[in-house]
Write a protein that holds these residues in place. Structure first.
Motif, PDB file in Angstrom:
ATOM      1  N   LYS A  95      33.724  33.050  54.502  1.00 37.82           N
ATOM      2  CA  LYS A  95      33.562  33.094  52.992  1.00 37.82           C
ATOM      3  C   LYS A  95      32.522  33.867  52.572  1.00 37.82           C
ATOM      4  O   LYS A  95      31.576  34.123  53.099  1.00 37.82           O
TER       5      LYS A  95
ATOM      6  N   LEU B 212      31.552  38.183  45.725  1.00 39.06           N
ATOM      7  CA  LEU B 212      32.084  39.367  45.511  1.00 39.06           C
ATOM      8  C   LEU B 212      31.505  40.836  46.142  1.00 39.06           C
ATOM      9  O   LEU B 212      32.065  41.732  46.059  1.00 39.06           O
TER      10      LEU B 212
ATOM     11  N   PHE C 142      38.870  41.101  54.607  1.00 37.32           N
ATOM     12  CA  PHE C 142      38.658  40.151  53.462  1.00 37.32           C
ATOM     13  C   PHE C 142      39.850  40.218  52.443  1.00 37.32           C
ATOM     14  O   PHE C 142      40.478  41.203  52.333  1.00 37.32           O
ATOM     15  N   ARG C 143      40.016  39.068  51.675  1.00 40.48           N
ATOM     16  CA  ARG C 143      40.981  38.766  50.774  1.00 40.48           C
ATOM     17  C   ARG C 143      40.406  38.138  49.801  1.00 40.48           C
ATOM     18  O   ARG C 143      39.631  37.010  49.946  1.00 40.48           O
ATOM     19  N   PRO C 144      40.535  38.499  48.300  1.00 42.47           N
ATOM     20  CA  PRO C 144      40.269  37.721  47.455  1.00 42.47           C
ATOM     21  C   PRO C 144      40.866  36.356  47.164  1.00 42.47           C
ATOM     22  O   PRO C 144      42.050  36.189  47.496  1.00 42.47           O
ATOM     23  N   ASP C 145      40.239  35.230  46.637  1.00 45.27           N
ATOM     24  CA  ASP C 145      40.780  34.008  46.557  1.00 45.27           C
ATOM     25  C   ASP C 145      41.635  33.925  45.212  1.00 45.27           C
ATOM     26  O   ASP C 145      41.097  33.411  44.047  1.00 45.27           O
TER      27      ASP C 145
ATOM     28  N   ILE D  54      37.651  36.417  41.481  1.00 50.17           N
ATOM     29  CA  ILE D  54      37.510  37.488  42.366  1.00 50.17           C
ATOM     30  C   ILE D  54      36.069  37.120  43.119  1.00 50.17           C
ATOM     31  O   ILE D  54      35.597  37.962  44.020  1.00 50.17           O
TER      32      ILE D  54
ATOM     33  N   VAL E 206      33.387  42.546  48.561  1.00 51.03           N
ATOM     34  CA  VAL E 206      34.247  43.673  48.197  1.00 51.03           C
ATOM     35  C   VAL E 206      33.698  44.743  47.567  1.00 51.03           C
ATOM     36  O   VAL E 206      33.906  46.024  47.676  1.00 51.03           O
TER      37      VAL E 206
ATOM     38  N   ARG F   7      35.338  34.643  44.742  1.00 49.43           N
ATOM     39  CA  ARG F   7      35.393  34.082  46.097  1.00 49.43           C
ATOM     40  C   ARG F   7      36.344  34.880  46.996  1.00 49.43           C
ATOM     41  O   ARG F   7      37.408  35.218  46.454  1.00 49.43           O
ATOM     42  N   ASN F   8      35.908  35.199  48.195  1.00 46.56           N
ATOM     43  CA  ASN F   8      36.587  36.035  49.126  1.00 46.56           C
ATOM     44  C   ASN F   8      36.724  35.538  50.465  1.00 46.56           C
ATOM     45  O   ASN F   8      35.640  34.873  50.832  1.00 46.56           O
ATOM     46  N   TYR F   9      37.453  35.747  51.287  1.00 44.30           N
ATOM     47  CA  TYR F   9      37.295  35.167  52.820  1.00 44.30           C
ATOM     48  C   TYR F   9      38.139  36.008  53.587  1.00 44.30           C
ATOM     49  O   TYR F   9      38.851  36.694  53.360  1.00 44.30           O
TER      50      TYR F   9
ATOM     51  N   TYR G  82      43.257  47.839  47.442  1.00 48.64           N
ATOM     52  CA  TYR G  82      42.002  47.801  47.290  1.00 48.64           C
ATOM     53  C   TYR G  82      41.539  48.989  46.317  1.00 48.64           C
ATOM     54  O   TYR G  82      40.548  48.749  45.731  1.00 48.64           O
TER      55      TYR G  82
END
Ligand code: APR
Length: 241
Positions: free
Chosen positions: A136, A139, A157-160, A125, A142, A127-129, A66
């Motif tokens: 969901k 941006l 969280f991780r970016p899609d 970037i 993050v 879309r994050n979930y 990150y």
């Protein structure tokens, strides 16, 4: 005829144009590419981008992932706006001449410029979930986070986005193959065409008008009907719609 006049003629004569692009499309918006002369790969960093932007590194060292991701990808993208290349491609779609933009970029600038049918091979970037509960987020989950972004449930969280070691989305693959195989003109721009499977999709093009617009030479130049070694924003900016 010079190269711009040839490109203009190809565009005038086409109605199913597909654009296939990479990080070089966003450099004129201030976002560094990876392998170009001023790209991320030339930065002095503890690990190379292919290590940091990988699935295993993300899981094993999320704090270091990150730190790089925020600094080198999220913040530059927040400061970026679409450039002429993004705008001309959106206008070609609105004019009914371009059927799809296929991009390796994750910055969302094509959509910001007005493109509707954007096939994001490597995700976005925006879309994050949450990896624990699936919540969901955009941006801001993050960009506003301090360190590793977590949801209320405690999940990370991780970016899609498609990290190295991860597969591309099946639906995107199907739509990309369909669009390219039906294209009458395939314009490739701002990409080194060195990352697979993305670069391999070009082989589904069945026409005889492959155009490559790139600052550096690429391995597909020999197959192209037209190659232009120039800035994609400047080149597309000369096209009359
Ligand atoms: N106009 C035209 N070409 C440009 C411009 C510009 N303004 N700026 C840079 N380029 C060219 C560079 O010369 C380079 O050949 O764009 C290309 C960008 O290549 P890369 O940096 O390799 O980016 P890309 O091809 O998109 O990389 C593919 O690699 O790291 C992964 O997932 C990441 O999607 C990325 C993938």
């Amino acid at each position: 005829m010079d190269t711009i006049q040839t490109l203009q003629q190809y565009i005038d004569q086409s109605s199913r144009i597909v654009f296939f692009g990479g990080a070089g499309v966003s450099t004129e918006s201030g976002i560094k590419d990876f392998r170009g002369v001023d790209g991320l790969y030339h930065l002095k960093y503890k690990y190379n981008p292919e290590t940091i932007l990988s699935h295993s590194f993300f899981l094993s060292r999320p704090d270091e992932f990150y730190e790089f991701y925020q600094d080198k990808i999220v913040q530059p993208t927040l400061a970026a706006a679409p450039n002429t290349a993004h705008r001309v491609l959106a206008q070609l779609e609105q004019a009914g001449k371009l059927t799809a933009v296929v991009t390796q970029n994750i910055d969302g600038l094509h959509q910001m410029a007005g493109s509707q049918n954007v096939l994001e091979l490597h995700g976005s970037i925006h879309r994050n979930y949450c990896m624990q509960c699936g919540q969901k987020y955009g941006l801001d989950a993050v960009s506003n986070a301090d360190g590793v972004p977590r949801y209320h449930c405690g999940g990370m969280f991780r970016p899609d986005v498609v990290l190295y070691e991860e597969p591309l989305d099946e639906t995107i693959i199907t739509k990309t193959v369909q669009a390219i195989s039906q294209a009458d003109l395939l314009i490739v721009g701002g990409t080194s065409l060195t990352v697979y499977p993305a670069a391999g999709f070009l082989d589904f093009y069945q026409g005889n008008r492959l155009v490559v617009i790139n600052l550096d030479n690429t391995s597909y130049d020999s197959k192209a009907a037209l190659t232009i070694n120039g800035k994609i924003g400047e080149v597309l900016g000369k096209i009359k719609l």
